[in-house]
Design an enzyme around this catalytic site. Structure first.
Site, mmCIF file in Angstrom:
data_model
loop_
_atom_site.group_PDB
_atom_site.id
_atom_site.type_symbol
_atom_site.label_atom_id
_atom_site.label_comp_id
_atom_site.label_asym_id
_atom_site.label_seq_id
_atom_site.Cartn_x
_atom_site.Cartn_y
_atom_site.Cartn_z
ATOM 1 N N HIS A 189 5.155 -1.485 -11.856
ATOM 2 C CA HIS A 189 4.031 -1.082 -10.842
ATOM 3 C C HIS A 189 2.914 -0.002 -11.708
ATOM 4 O O HIS A 189 3.565 0.501 -12.776
ATOM 5 C CB HIS A 189 4.654 -0.245 -9.544
ATOM 6 N N GLU A 210 1.197 1.981 -6.634
ATOM 7 C CA GLU A 210 1.506 3.127 -5.756
ATOM 8 C C GLU A 210 0.607 4.166 -5.794
ATOM 9 O O GLU A 210 -0.341 4.176 -6.877
ATOM 10 C CB GLU A 210 2.958 3.826 -6.986
#
Lengths: 136, 136
Positions: free
Chosen positions: A79, A130
């Protein structure tokens, strides 16, 4: 809305091997491993000067990166994390625009002690994003 | 050896959709599309203040990201790029350590006009790493 790229996270099957590679072959500034049992990972931070690479190894049962490593046994980019000044405002804007926040949609405390959310990869060209609240 | 994280590259099947998502939903600073036929991609730069995200869409036949998008039709994180001060010295060190440089092992001119090489993902925990020479 989004600000700095706080980090890119790379899931690895063997943290010691990955640390040796980044430190010895790439000559990177590699920190010491930190066990984060409440997040199900052991993490090593690599300081690139302008941002961070985080190497993640599963820790304990039900690690959030276990499924990823089953699909990608060699490891891979997991991520990316962007900083936002106000995570509640960010979530409100995203949900209004039709984007999906993972889990129950509420911010949780992330690995750095700040509120974080994760956004659905299907809404962002296959990338798990995120958002981390970092006050100015 | 490695310095700043120059960029993270994300391969996307539809650049217009990805641009709209980053600009309108994430509120990012998104540049104009640039066609780079000699590299087989159209690229959009996103300035995060400390580094860049590059959105890549295939351009023309034989694009270097076509195979990735066949395996990942929704798109995904394709590679990360670190800056090095001397790419010849970097390659020499890496090859001595057993790492594999893709292609013929010689630096080529990258999308930013600087010499670049790509390293074999199997030698770096499943992550495709680009090194770009950026003089101090």
């Amino acid at each position: 809305m989004i600000g700095r790229l706080n980090h890119i996270a790379i899931a690895v099957p063997d943290l010691a091997v990955a640390v040796a590679t980044y430190r010895d072959q790439l000559g990177a500034q590699v920190g010491a491993p930190q066990a984060l049992p409440e997040h199900g990972v052991t993490v090593v931070f690599i300081d690139t000067g302008n941002t961070k690479v985080e190497l993640l190894e599963p820790l304990g049962a039900g690690s959030p990166i276990a499924g990823f490593l089953e699909k990608n046994p060699a490891g891979g980019m997991h991520h990316i994390c962007f900083e936002v000044p106000d995570i509640a405002a960010a979530v409100s804007r995203l949900v209004s625009g039709g984007a999906r926040v993972l889990g129950d949609g509420q911010p949780r405390t992330g690995a750095h002690g700040n509120p974080v959310v994760f956004l659905h990869p299907k809404d962002f060209s296959g990338t798990l994003i995120e958002l981390e609240q970092v006050r100015g």
